[in-house]
Design a protein around this motif. Structure first.
Motif, PDB file in Angstrom:
ATOM      1  N   ALA A  90      10.244  -3.969 -19.373  1.00  0.00           N
ATOM      2  CA  ALA A  90      10.445  -5.406 -19.551  1.00  0.00           C
ATOM      3  C   ALA A  90       9.807  -5.889 -20.855  1.00  0.00           C
ATOM      4  O   ALA A  90      10.211  -6.899 -21.412  1.00  0.00           O
ATOM      5  N   GLN A  91       8.820  -5.154 -21.359  1.00  0.00           N
ATOM      6  CA  GLN A  91       8.127  -5.495 -22.599  1.00  0.00           C
ATOM      7  C   GLN A  91       8.784  -4.849 -23.824  1.00  0.00           C
ATOM      8  O   GLN A  91       8.298  -4.981 -24.922  1.00  0.00           O
ATOM      9  N   GLY A  92       9.856  -4.090 -23.625  1.00  0.00           N
ATOM     10  CA  GLY A  92      10.515  -3.381 -24.716  1.00  0.00           C
ATOM     11  C   GLY A  92      10.356  -1.876 -24.557  1.00  0.00           C
ATOM     12  O   GLY A  92      10.023  -1.379 -23.487  1.00  0.00           O
ATOM     13  N   GLN A  93      10.599  -1.140 -25.631  1.00  0.00           N
ATOM     14  CA  GLN A  93      10.512   0.321 -25.616  1.00  0.00           C
ATOM     15  C   GLN A  93       9.048   0.764 -25.618  1.00  0.00           C
ATOM     16  O   GLN A  93       8.222   0.197 -26.319  1.00  0.00           O
ATOM     17  N   ASP A  94       8.719   1.801 -24.817  1.00  0.00           N
ATOM     18  CA  ASP A  94       7.370   2.366 -24.802  1.00  0.00           C
ATOM     19  C   ASP A  94       7.478   3.860 -24.508  1.00  0.00           C
ATOM     20  O   ASP A  94       8.544   4.355 -24.156  1.00  0.00           O
ATOM     21  N   VAL A  95       6.375   4.581 -24.658  1.00  0.00           N
ATOM     22  CA  VAL A  95       6.350   6.031 -24.463  1.00  0.00           C
ATOM     23  C   VAL A  95       5.464   6.347 -23.259  1.00  0.00           C
ATOM     24  O   VAL A  95       4.368   5.807 -23.122  1.00  0.00           O
ATOM     25  N   PHE A  96       5.955   7.240 -22.393  1.00  0.00           N
ATOM     26  CA  PHE A  96       5.247   7.610 -21.177  1.00  0.00           C
ATOM     27  C   PHE A  96       5.215   9.127 -21.033  1.00  0.00           C
ATOM     28  O   PHE A  96       6.127   9.818 -21.478  1.00  0.00           O
ATOM     29  N   ASP A  97       4.168   9.635 -20.376  1.00  0.00           N
ATOM     30  CA  ASP A  97       4.128  11.021 -19.948  1.00  0.00           C
ATOM     31  C   ASP A  97       4.610  11.040 -18.502  1.00  0.00           C
ATOM     32  O   ASP A  97       4.178  10.227 -17.685  1.00  0.00           O
ATOM     33  N   LEU A  98       5.519  11.965 -18.159  1.00  0.00           N
ATOM     34  CA  LEU A  98       6.007  12.086 -16.790  1.00  0.00           C
ATOM     35  C   LEU A  98       5.272  13.227 -16.099  1.00  0.00           C
ATOM     36  O   LEU A  98       5.120  14.304 -16.665  1.00  0.00           O
ATOM     37  N   TYR A  99       4.830  12.966 -14.869  1.00  0.00           N
ATOM     38  CA  TYR A  99       4.067  13.930 -14.084  1.00  0.00           C
ATOM     39  C   TYR A  99       4.806  14.250 -12.796  1.00  0.00           C
ATOM     40  O   TYR A  99       5.510  13.407 -12.248  1.00  0.00           O
ATOM     41  N   GLU A 100       4.589  15.466 -12.296  1.00  0.00           N
ATOM     42  CA  GLU A 100       5.101  15.840 -10.990  1.00  0.00           C
ATOM     43  C   GLU A 100       4.027  15.508  -9.967  1.00  0.00           C
ATOM     44  O   GLU A 100       2.885  15.948 -10.083  1.00  0.00           O
ATOM     45  N   GLY A 101       4.372  14.707  -8.979  1.00  0.00           N
ATOM     46  CA  GLY A 101       3.411  14.319  -7.970  1.00  0.00           C
ATOM     47  C   GLY A 101       4.114  13.838  -6.722  1.00  0.00           C
ATOM     48  O   GLY A 101       5.339  13.848  -6.631  1.00  0.00           O
ATOM     49  N   ALA A 102       3.336  13.419  -5.742  1.00  0.00           N
ATOM     50  CA  ALA A 102       3.876  12.944  -4.478  1.00  0.00           C
ATOM     51  C   ALA A 102       3.185  11.658  -4.068  1.00  0.00           C
ATOM     52  O   ALA A 102       2.011  11.462  -4.355  1.00  0.00           O
ATOM     53  N   VAL A 103       3.944  10.794  -3.406  1.00  0.00           N
ATOM     54  CA  VAL A 103       3.398   9.569  -2.827  1.00  0.00           C
ATOM     55  C   VAL A 103       3.916   9.463  -1.400  1.00  0.00           C
ATOM     56  O   VAL A 103       4.952  10.040  -1.053  1.00  0.00           O
ATOM     57  N   SER A 104       3.191   8.728  -0.588  1.00  0.00           N
ATOM     58  CA  SER A 104       3.612   8.466   0.774  1.00  0.00           C
ATOM     59  C   SER A 104       3.737   6.957   0.941  1.00  0.00           C
ATOM     60  O   SER A 104       2.820   6.219   0.620  1.00  0.00           O
ATOM     61  N   LEU A 105       4.891   6.525   1.412  1.00  0.00           N
ATOM     62  CA  LEU A 105       5.181   5.107   1.608  1.00  0.00           C
ATOM     63  C   LEU A 105       5.717   4.925   3.007  1.00  0.00           C
ATOM     64  O   LEU A 105       6.719   5.565   3.371  1.00  0.00           O
ATOM     65  N   ASP A 106       5.036   4.133   3.808  1.00  0.00           N
ATOM     66  CA  ASP A 106       5.439   3.897   5.190  1.00  0.00           C
ATOM     67  C   ASP A 106       5.583   5.215   5.952  1.00  0.00           C
ATOM     68  O   ASP A 106       6.542   5.435   6.676  1.00  0.00           O
ATOM     69  N   GLU A 133       0.830  -1.206   0.000  1.00  0.00           N
ATOM     70  CA  GLU A 133       0.000   0.000   0.000  1.00  0.00           C
ATOM     71  C   GLU A 133       0.863   1.253   0.000  1.00  0.00           C
ATOM     72  O   GLU A 133       1.871   1.328   0.713  1.00  0.00           O
ATOM     73  N   ILE A 134       0.448   2.238  -0.817  1.00  0.00           N
ATOM     74  CA  ILE A 134       1.038   3.569  -0.806  1.00  0.00           C
ATOM     75  C   ILE A 134      -0.103   4.572  -0.834  1.00  0.00           C
ATOM     76  O   ILE A 134      -1.248   4.206  -1.123  1.00  0.00           O
ATOM     77  N   ASP A 135       0.191   5.812  -0.534  1.00  0.00           N
ATOM     78  CA  ASP A 135      -0.782   6.893  -0.669  1.00  0.00           C
ATOM     79  C   ASP A 135      -0.372   7.752  -1.850  1.00  0.00           C
ATOM     80  O   ASP A 135       0.780   8.193  -1.932  1.00  0.00           O
ATOM     81  N   LEU A 136      -1.307   7.989  -2.785  1.00  0.00           N
ATOM     82  CA  LEU A 136      -1.112   8.968  -3.843  1.00  0.00           C
ATOM     83  C   LEU A 136      -1.643  10.280  -3.309  1.00  0.00           C
ATOM     84  O   LEU A 136      -2.744  10.329  -2.748  1.00  0.00           O
ATOM     85  N   ILE A 137      -0.887  11.354  -3.448  1.00  0.00           N
ATOM     86  CA  ILE A 137      -1.260  12.638  -2.871  1.00  0.00           C
ATOM     87  C   ILE A 137      -1.640  13.600  -3.987  1.00  0.00           C
ATOM     88  O   ILE A 137      -0.849  13.845  -4.904  1.00  0.00           O
ATOM     89  N   THR A 138      -2.854  14.133  -3.919  1.00  0.00           N
ATOM     90  CA  THR A 138      -3.346  15.048  -4.950  1.00  0.00           C
ATOM     91  C   THR A 138      -2.586  16.368  -4.883  1.00  0.00           C
ATOM     92  O   THR A 138      -1.873  16.657  -3.913  1.00  0.00           O
TER      93      THR A 138
END
Length: 86
Positions: free
Chosen positions: A65-81, A15-20
């Motif tokens: 692991a599936q090869g090359q792919d394209v992603f959008d990178l976002y600025e955000g925060a998560v909380s772990l432990d 479990e992690i927390d995604l922070i808006t």
């Protein structure tokens, strides 16, 4: 210490927390995936919309692991432990 559980095919979830953008936290299950070694977290695009995270780099080519792919990178925060990461 972080606790997790194994899924049906041996994948490890924890479990992690995604922070808006407004600071509200949403607890979600994250899948441990060693395919990204540079510290990225893959999040479904429909979840990104609700978090209010801003795009910092669109269409970045990355190796998975599936090869090359394209992603959008976002600025955000998560909380772990109870530790917040940005």
């Amino acid at each position: 210490m972080i606790y997790g559980r194994f899924g049906d095919i041996g994948e490890l979830f924890f479990e992690i927390d995604l922070i808006t953008a407004e600071g509200e936290a949403f607890q979600v299950d994250a899948l441990l995936n060693t395919g990204f070694t540079t510290g990225w977290l893959a999040v479904n695009s429909q979840d990104i919309d609700g978090l209010g995270w801003l795009v910092i780099e669109p269409n970045r080519a990355m190796r998975t692991a599936q090869g090359q792919d394209v992603f959008d990178l976002y600025e955000g925060a998560v909380s772990l432990d109870e530790v917040e990461y940005r």
